[in-house]
Scaffold this motif. Structure first.
Motif, PDB file in Angstrom:
ATOM      1  N   LEU A  15       0.873  -1.186   0.000  1.00 34.45           N
ATOM      2  CA  LEU A  15       0.000   0.000   0.000  1.00 34.45           C
ATOM      3  C   LEU A  15       0.903   1.226   0.000  1.00 34.45           C
ATOM      4  O   LEU A  15       1.522   1.561   1.012  1.00 34.45           O
ATOM      5  N   HIS A  16       0.990   1.879  -1.143  1.00 34.75           N
ATOM      6  CA  HIS A  16       1.848   3.058  -1.305  1.00 34.75           C
ATOM      7  C   HIS A  16       1.037   4.312  -0.984  1.00 34.75           C
ATOM      8  O   HIS A  16      -0.047   4.522  -1.548  1.00 34.75           O
ATOM      9  N   VAL A  17       1.592   5.148  -0.129  1.00 31.32           N
ATOM     10  CA  VAL A  17       0.961   6.427   0.249  1.00 31.32           C
ATOM     11  C   VAL A  17       1.940   7.533  -0.115  1.00 31.32           C
ATOM     12  O   VAL A  17       2.978   7.694   0.537  1.00 31.32           O
ATOM     13  N   GLN A  18       1.607   8.284  -1.161  1.00 31.31           N
ATOM     14  CA  GLN A  18       2.448   9.389  -1.604  1.00 31.31           C
ATOM     15  C   GLN A  18       1.725  10.699  -1.309  1.00 31.31           C
ATOM     16  O   GLN A  18       0.689  11.002  -1.922  1.00 31.31           O
ATOM     17  N   VAL A  78       4.000  -4.672   8.072  1.00 33.59           N
ATOM     18  CA  VAL A  78       5.204  -3.830   8.083  1.00 33.59           C
ATOM     19  C   VAL A  78       4.816  -2.440   7.605  1.00 33.59           C
ATOM     20  O   VAL A  78       3.956  -2.288   6.729  1.00 33.59           O
ATOM     21  N   MET A  79       5.458  -1.424   8.207  1.00 32.41           N
ATOM     22  CA  MET A  79       5.354  -0.039   7.740  1.00 32.41           C
ATOM     23  C   MET A  79       6.754   0.490   7.480  1.00 32.41           C
ATOM     24  O   MET A  79       7.628   0.382   8.350  1.00 32.41           O
ATOM     25  N   THR A  80       6.941   1.042   6.288  1.00 33.10           N
ATOM     26  CA  THR A  80       8.271   1.512   5.883  1.00 33.10           C
ATOM     27  C   THR A  80       8.151   2.930   5.354  1.00 33.10           C
ATOM     28  O   THR A  80       7.236   3.242   4.584  1.00 33.10           O
ATOM     29  N   ASP A  81       9.092   3.791   5.784  1.00 34.00           N
ATOM     30  CA  ASP A  81       9.160   5.167   5.280  1.00 34.00           C
ATOM     31  C   ASP A  81      10.259   5.232   4.230  1.00 34.00           C
ATOM     32  O   ASP A  81      11.439   5.070   4.538  1.00 34.00           O
ATOM     33  N   LYS A  82       9.879   5.442   2.997  1.00 35.12           N
ATOM     34  CA  LYS A  82      10.858   5.491   1.900  1.00 35.12           C
ATOM     35  C   LYS A  82      10.989   6.909   1.327  1.00 35.12           C
ATOM     36  O   LYS A  82      11.310   7.077   0.155  1.00 35.12           O
ATOM     37  N   THR A  83      10.749   7.920   2.168  1.00 38.15           N
ATOM     38  CA  THR A  83      10.888   9.303   1.731  1.00 38.15           C
ATOM     39  C   THR A  83      12.359   9.624   1.500  1.00 38.15           C
ATOM     40  O   THR A  83      13.181   9.439   2.403  1.00 38.15           O
ATOM     41  N   PRO A  84      12.718  10.088   0.312  1.00 44.94           N
ATOM     42  CA  PRO A  84      14.137  10.437   0.078  1.00 44.94           C
ATOM     43  C   PRO A  84      14.527  11.687   0.855  1.00 44.94           C
ATOM     44  O   PRO A  84      13.758  12.660   0.932  1.00 44.94           O
ATOM     45  N   ILE A  85      15.688  11.662   1.446  1.00 45.19           N
ATOM     46  CA  ILE A  85      16.192  12.789   2.230  1.00 45.19           C
ATOM     47  C   ILE A  85      17.439  13.334   1.540  1.00 45.19           C
ATOM     48  O   ILE A  85      18.354  12.572   1.207  1.00 45.19           O
ATOM     49  N   GLY A  97       6.792  11.063   1.451  1.00 49.85           N
ATOM     50  CA  GLY A  97       6.413  12.477   1.540  1.00 49.85           C
ATOM     51  C   GLY A  97       5.881  12.845   2.915  1.00 49.85           C
ATOM     52  O   GLY A  97       5.482  11.982   3.708  1.00 49.85           O
ATOM     53  N   PHE A  98       5.859  14.177   3.173  1.00 51.83           N
ATOM     54  CA  PHE A  98       5.428  14.702   4.475  1.00 51.83           C
ATOM     55  C   PHE A  98       4.296  15.717   4.311  1.00 51.83           C
ATOM     56  O   PHE A  98       4.235  16.701   5.039  1.00 51.83           O
ATOM     57  N   GLY A  99       3.389  15.460   3.375  1.00 54.04           N
ATOM     58  CA  GLY A  99       2.260  16.376   3.200  1.00 54.04           C
ATOM     59  C   GLY A  99       1.168  16.135   4.232  1.00 54.04           C
ATOM     60  O   GLY A  99       1.263  15.251   5.107  1.00 54.04           O
ATOM     61  N   GLN A 100       0.084  16.899   4.098  1.00 52.71           N
ATOM     62  CA  GLN A 100      -1.034  16.755   5.033  1.00 52.71           C
ATOM     63  C   GLN A 100      -1.753  15.408   4.873  1.00 52.71           C
ATOM     64  O   GLN A 100      -2.330  14.891   5.837  1.00 52.71           O
ATOM     65  N   GLY A 101      -1.707  14.818   3.685  1.00 47.30           N
ATOM     66  CA  GLY A 101      -2.376  13.540   3.445  1.00 47.30           C
ATOM     67  C   GLY A 101      -1.733  12.377   4.177  1.00 47.30           C
ATOM     68  O   GLY A 101      -2.392  11.358   4.410  1.00 47.30           O
ATOM     69  N   ARG A 102      -0.475  12.537   4.581  1.00 49.49           N
ATOM     70  CA  ARG A 102       0.193  11.454   5.312  1.00 49.49           C
ATOM     71  C   ARG A 102      -0.496  11.206   6.644  1.00 49.49           C
ATOM     72  O   ARG A 102      -0.827  10.070   7.000  1.00 49.49           O
TER      73      ARG A 102
END
Length: 218
Positions: free
Chosen positions: A101-104, A198-205, A172-177
């Motif tokens: 489940l991808h959440v962008q 599992v929950m994984t944060d793949k936001t590029p830094i 991403g770190f928008g309001q939808g997250r």
């Protein structure tokens, strides 16, 4: 006249071919009339004697499939190979791997996508598909409704898509997250919440890199 006739006979005499000696055979030729039996019993006895003395006609050897397999694969029989092929179940593609489940969530929109373990998309929803326009697509309410739409499709097609477990990937770190996370913790997302492993944060830094763009002044 007599002498003339004798001279013509000697002149016209054809030379004879030399005699050729024929090979002698060991067996003697019998009279066919004498070899025929006089009655039916005698004929049957003669036929039985012939069948005993004459060698049987050899039939061509037939090779079966099992013998061919045994000859080509030493140490294995055809029955064993058939049993082995029947006992092996058909391979399933990533049957134990979880769905994703991808959440962008960005500053402009929130996109929620459900994919197979191998990456093929199954369903998706975004702030625009649930009815929001322009700046409203990136808001909290747009992300919440997009998550609820994907959850409803998961519950409807869980058996058909063979969903046993889910891995959530945040980007991403928008309001939808925050909106999607609240939807998962609500009562509407209970079925999906029980399948999450599992929950994984793949936001590029950014680490280093080029100089950022000049900030816009309003």
């Amino acid at each position: 006249m007599l002498r003339l006739a004798q001279g013509l006979r000697t002149a016209l005499r054809v030379p004879r071919a030399p005699l050729v000696q024929m090979p002698r055979y060991a067996h003697s030729v019998q009279d066919p009339a004498a070899s025929q039996p006089t009655d039916a019993n005698a004929s049957a006895a003669v036929s039985e004697a012939k069948s005993d003395t004459m060698p049987a006609k050899e039939e061509p050897e037939r090779v079966s499939l099992e013998s061919a397999v045994e000859f080509s694969l030493p140490g294995f029989t055809a029955s064993e190979t058939v049993k082995e092929t029947e006992s092996v179940p058909p391979p399933t593609r990533e049957s134990n791997a979880p769905h994703r489940l991808h959440v962008q969530s960005t500053r402009n929109n929130t996109i929620v996508t459900l994919t197979m373990p191998t990456g093929e998309p199954l369903t998706n929803a975004s702030g625009g598909t649930v009815g929001f326009k322009k700046a409203g697509r990136s808001g909290y309410e747009a992300g919440y409704r997009a998550a609820l739409r994907v959850f409803s499709r998961i519950s409807e097609n869980q058996a058909r898509w063979r969903i046993n477990s889910i891995e959530v990937l945040w980007n991403g770190f928008g309001q939808g997250r925050e909106a999607v996370f609240r939807a998962i913790m609500a009562s509407e997302g209970e079925q999906v919440r029980n399948m999450i492993k599992v929950m994984t944060d793949k936001t590029p830094i950014k680490i280093g890199g080029v100089r950022p763009k000049k900030r816009r002044m309003l």
